[in-house]
Design an enzyme around this catalytic site. Structure first.
Site, PDB file in Angstrom:
ATOM      1  N   ASP A 206      47.022  48.717  36.123  1.00  0.00           N
ATOM      2  CA  ASP A 206      46.325  48.712  37.412  1.00  0.00           C
ATOM      3  C   ASP A 206      46.152  50.109  38.004  1.00  0.00           C
ATOM      4  O   ASP A 206      45.562  50.258  39.078  1.00  0.00           O
ATOM      5  CB  ASP A 206      47.071  47.807  38.400  1.00  0.00           C
ATOM      6  CG  ASP A 206      47.003  46.340  37.976  1.00  0.00           C
ATOM      7  OD1 ASP A 206      45.912  45.902  37.590  1.00  0.00           O
ATOM      8  OD2 ASP A 206      48.039  45.652  38.023  1.00  0.00           O
TER       9      ASP A 206
ATOM     10  N   ASP B 167      40.957  41.917  33.289  1.00  0.00           N
ATOM     11  CA  ASP B 167      40.902  42.707  34.532  1.00  0.00           C
ATOM     12  C   ASP B 167      40.794  44.203  34.234  1.00  0.00           C
ATOM     13  O   ASP B 167      40.223  44.976  35.001  1.00  0.00           O
ATOM     14  CB  ASP B 167      42.167  42.488  35.383  1.00  0.00           C
ATOM     15  CG  ASP B 167      42.748  41.091  35.292  1.00  0.00           C
ATOM     16  OD1 ASP B 167      42.482  40.400  34.303  1.00  0.00           O
ATOM     17  OD2 ASP B 167      43.481  40.710  36.206  1.00  0.00           O
TER      18      ASP B 167
END
Ligand code: GLY
Length: 380
Positions: free
Chosen positions: A96, A158
């Site tokens: 992330d 993602d």
């Protein structure tokens, strides 16, 4: 409803003003905090290491660029500084990094040419690059969640949105290694995550030693073989961004394939259910965040294809954003901090179902910036 050509739809300025006014109101309480989901009307503030930490400052930068409201800039800069403990602490970093530092440090550097922001973003790009598995050609997603957990072979869809940090780092330094990693990962996305019908796996597990694909796993969607709508949106937008950065038509075609699957599965009000492939007895909650992400990606796609085709992507993007604005916006509700209601963050774990999510708000504002034809898109 204005849906043709590239003329700015007539409701967009009103939506922009309402988003800005509500964010300025929220700023008084949230300040340099890290909101994720608004449960009971108030955004819960997370620790800075949580993956959503970039969206609030990213939205502040987006609104600052147009308004020049100093308090938006100050809070965004303060969020970025608070993230130093995560970057320097190292242990809690995972894939992330791209979500978190693209919308803080890259955004700050693009808007303010701040040297400290550039250094932070390059550090983040280096840590992200170091998560690349050479044999499997994927960026490792997470770290072990508990003692004995082994997820060194897991990659997730993602992460397609983390590749732009690496393209940026290559441009910025003149060193192609970062984009080599991004392209290798995105090639793996095309090969292993996008199904022939354009639907998308959330998690694919590889053998981290040999690089061989082991299996697909269920994640935030209903099941391994279902079609999680936010994952679909990450793939659509991430592939379009990779085409933007590389010019490789395989990414454009992959994004289009995913877009066609998503568009053919939208309900009547154009805002996706949380999964497109649910058994009849499972409630079809909406995930407004998936709609907002997809809309921004579709607007990018519309700019990437020829004039005969642009309307195929632009018109549904406008319809999604208009529906979010008119049917899901909490503009004048004093009892709700979220801008856009009815997001679903993690149905299988029963977390944050039917509530505003900060990334829904962020991508709604980014989609408006695209429709206004003004402002910097930080992933580009
Ligand atoms: N983990 C990213 C997402 O919930 O979409």
């Amino acid at each position: 409803m204005e849906t043709t050509g590239t003329k700015r739809p007539d409701w967009v300025e009103e939506a922009w003003s309402k988003a800005k006014e509500k964010t300025l109101r929220n700023l008084v309480r949230i300040g340099d905090g890290f909101p994720h989901a608004s449960v009971g009307g108030a955004y819960a503030l997370e620790e800075p290491h949580w993956w959503t930490a970039g969206f609030w400052p990213g939205m502040l930068w987006q609104l600052y660029e147009e308004s020049r409201e100093e308090k938006l800039r100050e809070a965004a800069a303060s969020c970025e500084a608070r993230l130093d403990e995560v970057l320097d602490g190292y242990d809690r970093l995972d894939h992330d990094l791209g979500f978190m530092w693209t919308l803080t440090s890259v955004a700050s550097y693009k808007l303010r040419q701040d040297g400290a922001s550039r250094r932070r973003a390059l550090k983040a790009a280096n840590y992200l690059t170091a998560r690349f598995n050479l044999r499997g050609r994927y960026i490792r997603a997470w770290n072990p969640w508990f003692e004995g957990d082994d997820n060194a072979g897991w990659a997730i869809i993602d992460c397609a949105m983390n590749a732009p940090l690496l393209y940026w780092a290559s441009r910025e330094t003149g060193d192609p290694r970062y984009r080599h990693v991004a392209e290798a990962h995105m090639d793996t996305v095309l090969e292993h995550f996008i199904r022939p019908d354009g639907s998308v796996y959330h998690i694919v597990e590889f053998d981290p030693a040999s690089g061989q694909r082991v299996q697909a796993r269920g994640g935030q969607g209903y099941a391994a073989e279902s079609a999680w709508s936010r994952g679909t949106a990450w793939a659509l937008y991430g592939l379009a961004l990779s085409y933007h950065h590389t010019g490789n038509p395989a990414y454009l075609n992959g994004s289009k394939r995913v877009a066609h699957f998503l568009l053919s599965n939208l309900p009547d009000d154009h805002v996706p259910h949380w999964d497109f492939r649910l058994p009849p007895d499972v409630k079809k909650h909406r995930d407004s965040s998936a709609g907002a992400i997809a809309a921004s990606g579709l607007l990018l796609l519309a700019d990437q294809v020829g004039p005969l085709e642009a309307h195929v992507y632009r018109e549904p993007a406008v319809r999604i954003l208009e529906s979010l604005y008119r049917n899901y916006g909490a503009w004048d509700r004093a009892d709700e901090e979220g801008l856009i209601v009815e997001g679903t963050s993690h149905y299988p774990e029963g977390k944050n179902v039917g509530v505003p999510l900060i990334y829904g708000d962020f991508f709604f504002v980014e989609g408006l910036a695209r429709l206004r034809g003004e402002g910097t898109i930080f992933w580009e």
